[in-house]
Design a protein around this motif. Sequence first.
Motif, PDB file in Angstrom:
ATOM      1  N   PHE A   1       3.459 -14.115  -7.705  1.00  0.00           N
ATOM      2  CA  PHE A   1       4.874 -13.923  -7.398  1.00  0.00           C
ATOM      3  C   PHE A   1       5.064 -13.122  -6.116  1.00  0.00           C
ATOM      4  CE2 PHE A   1       8.841 -11.432  -7.784  1.00  0.00           C
ATOM      5  CZ  PHE A   1       9.745 -12.479  -7.833  1.00  0.00           C
ATOM      6  N   PHE A   2       4.430 -11.964  -6.007  1.00  0.00           N
ATOM      7  CA  PHE A   2       4.686 -11.070  -4.881  1.00  0.00           C
ATOM      8  C   PHE A   2       3.945 -11.500  -3.615  1.00  0.00           C
ATOM      9  CE2 PHE A   2       6.068  -7.983  -8.156  1.00  0.00           C
ATOM     10  CZ  PHE A   2       7.250  -7.586  -7.575  1.00  0.00           C
ATOM     11  N   TRP A   3       2.662 -11.884  -3.745  1.00  0.00           N
ATOM     12  CA  TRP A   3       1.861 -12.180  -2.568  1.00  0.00           C
ATOM     13  C   TRP A   3       2.065 -13.608  -2.092  1.00  0.00           C
ATOM     14  CZ3 TRP A   3      -0.531 -10.652   1.546  1.00  0.00           C
ATOM     15  CH2 TRP A   3      -1.522 -11.424   2.149  1.00  0.00           C
ATOM     16  N   ASN A   4       1.998 -14.559  -3.010  1.00  0.00           N
ATOM     17  CA  ASN A   4       2.125 -15.952  -2.575  1.00  0.00           C
ATOM     18  C   ASN A   4       3.587 -16.363  -2.402  1.00  0.00           C
ATOM     19  OD1 ASN A   4       0.593 -18.744  -2.328  1.00  0.00           O
ATOM     20  ND2 ASN A   4       2.438 -19.119  -3.528  1.00  0.00           N
TER      21      ASN A   4
ATOM     22  N   ASP B  21       0.824  -1.208   0.000  1.00  0.00           N
ATOM     23  CA  ASP B  21       0.000   0.000   0.000  1.00  0.00           C
ATOM     24  C   ASP B  21       0.861   1.262   0.000  1.00  0.00           C
ATOM     25  OD1 ASP B  21      -2.157  -1.704   0.097  1.00  0.00           O
ATOM     26  OD2 ASP B  21      -2.650  -1.301   2.203  1.00  0.00           O
ATOM     27  N   LEU B  22       1.905   1.272   0.818  1.00  0.00           N
ATOM     28  CA  LEU B  22       2.731   2.478   0.923  1.00  0.00           C
ATOM     29  C   LEU B  22       3.537   2.733  -0.341  1.00  0.00           C
ATOM     30  CD1 LEU B  22       3.889   2.206   4.637  1.00  0.00           C
ATOM     31  CD2 LEU B  22       2.665   4.135   3.618  1.00  0.00           C
TER      32      LEU B  22
ATOM     33  N   GLY C   7       2.163 -12.276 -17.318  1.00  0.00           N
ATOM     34  CA  GLY C   7       1.027 -13.159 -17.522  1.00  0.00           C
ATOM     35  C   GLY C   7      -0.277 -12.628 -16.960  1.00  0.00           C
ATOM     36  N   GLY C   8      -0.330 -11.358 -16.562  1.00  0.00           N
ATOM     37  CA  GLY C   8      -1.551 -10.765 -16.043  1.00  0.00           C
ATOM     38  C   GLY C   8      -1.466 -10.483 -14.558  1.00  0.00           C
ATOM     39  N   ASP C   9      -2.510  -9.834 -14.042  1.00  0.00           N
ATOM     40  CA  ASP C   9      -2.518  -9.432 -12.636  1.00  0.00           C
ATOM     41  C   ASP C   9      -2.353 -10.616 -11.698  1.00  0.00           C
ATOM     42  OD1 ASP C   9      -2.930  -6.932 -13.648  1.00  0.00           O
ATOM     43  OD2 ASP C   9      -4.923  -6.637 -12.785  1.00  0.00           O
TER      44      ASP C   9
ATOM     45  N   SER D 205       3.179  -4.666 -16.046  1.00  0.00           N
ATOM     46  CA  SER D 205       3.629  -5.156 -14.749  1.00  0.00           C
ATOM     47  C   SER D 205       3.260  -4.192 -13.632  1.00  0.00           C
ATOM     48  CB  SER D 205       5.143  -5.378 -14.774  1.00  0.00           C
ATOM     49  OG  SER D 205       5.606  -5.849 -13.534  1.00  0.00           O
ATOM     50  N   LEU D 206       3.388  -2.890 -13.883  1.00  0.00           N
ATOM     51  CA  LEU D 206       3.018  -1.886 -12.886  1.00  0.00           C
ATOM     52  C   LEU D 206       1.532  -1.987 -12.546  1.00  0.00           C
ATOM     53  CD1 LEU D 206       3.700   0.569 -11.141  1.00  0.00           C
ATOM     54  CD2 LEU D 206       3.296   2.015 -13.147  1.00  0.00           C
ATOM     55  N   ASP D 207       0.696  -2.196 -13.565  1.00  0.00           N
ATOM     56  CA  ASP D 207      -0.739  -2.370 -13.308  1.00  0.00           C
ATOM     57  C   ASP D 207      -0.977  -3.534 -12.356  1.00  0.00           C
ATOM     58  OD1 ASP D 207      -1.423  -0.273 -14.967  1.00  0.00           O
ATOM     59  OD2 ASP D 207      -1.801  -1.546 -16.719  1.00  0.00           O
ATOM     60  N   GLY D 208      -0.231  -4.625 -12.552  1.00  0.00           N
ATOM     61  CA  GLY D 208      -0.393  -5.789 -11.694  1.00  0.00           C
ATOM     62  C   GLY D 208      -0.034  -5.509 -10.250  1.00  0.00           C
ATOM     63  N   LEU D 209       1.035  -4.723 -10.023  1.00  0.00           N
ATOM     64  CA  LEU D 209       1.423  -4.361  -8.661  1.00  0.00           C
ATOM     65  C   LEU D 209       0.385  -3.460  -8.016  1.00  0.00           C
ATOM     66  CD1 LEU D 209       3.476  -4.296  -6.324  1.00  0.00           C
ATOM     67  CD2 LEU D 209       4.569  -2.354  -7.469  1.00  0.00           C
ATOM     68  N   LEU D 210      -0.048  -2.427  -8.743  1.00  0.00           N
ATOM     69  CA  LEU D 210      -1.003  -1.480  -8.176  1.00  0.00           C
ATOM     70  C   LEU D 210      -2.339  -2.140  -7.877  1.00  0.00           C
ATOM     71  CD1 LEU D 210      -0.257   1.721 -10.317  1.00  0.00           C
ATOM     72  CD2 LEU D 210       0.685   1.058  -8.097  1.00  0.00           C
ATOM     73  N   ALA D 211      -2.674  -3.182  -8.630  1.00  0.00           N
ATOM     74  CA  ALA D 211      -3.937  -3.891  -8.398  1.00  0.00           C
ATOM     75  C   ALA D 211      -3.948  -4.604  -7.049  1.00  0.00           C
ATOM     76  CB  ALA D 211      -4.183  -4.904  -9.516  1.00  0.00           C
TER      77      ALA D 211
END
Length: 471
Positions: free
Chosen positions: A405-408, A315-316, A397-399, A340-346
Amino acid sequence: MAAAAIWQWSAVQTADALKAGEISSEEVVGAHVERMRAANPAINAVVIDLSGPALEAARAADRARAQGAELGALHGVPVTIKINIDVEGQANSNGVVALRDNIAPADSPVTANFKQAGAIILGLTNTPEFSLRGFTDNPLHGLTLNPWDNTVTCGGSSGGAAASIASGIGTIAHGNDIGGSLRCPAAFNGVATIKPTQGRIPAFNPSAAVERPMMAQLMSTQGPIAREVADVRLALEVMSRRDPRDTWWVPAPLVGPPPARPIKVAVAKLPSDMQTDPEVMALLGKGADHLADAGYEVSEVAPPDVSATWQLWCDLISTEISTLQAGQMRELGSPDFNHSLDGLLALATILDGEGYMKAIAHRSRLLREWLLFLESYPLVLAPVSVRRTPGVNADLGGDEAVRAFFWNDTRFVSAISLLGLPVAVAPVGLAGGHPVGVQVIGSRYREDLCLDAAAAIEARVGVLAHTLWAR
């Protein structure tokens, strides 16, 4: 048994041989230049070749030694620098085509500290655009490949640094980390690193037109990547020297008071929603066994809420990007970067002013919980990734791919970035032929304890790069 080639020597071994006059810097740098020319075309890790100036600097280093000059800790030793910090006269492009002429007017503190210690810069290593992806590819310099297997990622954003050092190009590679950019590449390439406590290594880019947002300053750290833990320790000492341009630098000792023995290690219990790979988790268990064998008191314990910590990191950093940086990034970035940025911000809640201030305050509460936990368990053993190394550019490969990758997979990585705590990474073996690394998390300014534990693991696993070279 044949003696190891010069490019295979550790940084410590190389520095010692140079100081003893057993070899010249020109020979050492020449051997690494030859290795770079042999290995780099297949992986595209070093994207700015400075071998010409490096050889000139090596000859100057040999003359200085012959004249009896005082020698620095890395006198004549070849290193690499990531292309997102300033090296005077070179472009700090940060992997962005529009920044390819962003020539640094002076050295960053890391570069200056390496030079002051006598190190010789062999080349500059690749990073994704704006150093903001976990996969190293950009339209300016192209894709960097993993030397173990070109179908899986070398990680990011210090992917060029880790791939180069695993391949034997240089003895130490500089990288940096705001959400795992030292730790994931080190783990995926089978090498070691330390993400230091925020404030340990000074950072500043003279080429920067504006200051970074507040939380980016508090979460971003510079650090070394090397094949052996002893080399990481040596590089940390060199990189940590004071530079008045960094307003956050802290003159903390590199070695703290000895803790009570045996040192307690908490093997982090995973959140129940994480999908894991059994072979990867078995290697994490072996890492715990290695520490127990070395005399640590190891037990499985749930640390403070890693999921909430990760979400606050997301969030930060996403709020700062959205508010202050996204406009320029989207304008200058490629379609792949924007995807990729869209995927992170989502994954984030973009905060308003009040929400941002409350979130910063909440960070203090989370950090306090971790610091109190580390009073009882001075070290935490945690995964870098709970699954195998993902494929090249898997985040495109999408959101859901970004979320995986980042969350799991790497939740324990970015969460610790929020807290500014030190983390060492050591390889623990291979899963499906690909390296697996573990994190050793410590309390503030206790990099020494993290590296001691990483060295204990390395003593039982071996130096994984040697396996790579023998293939």
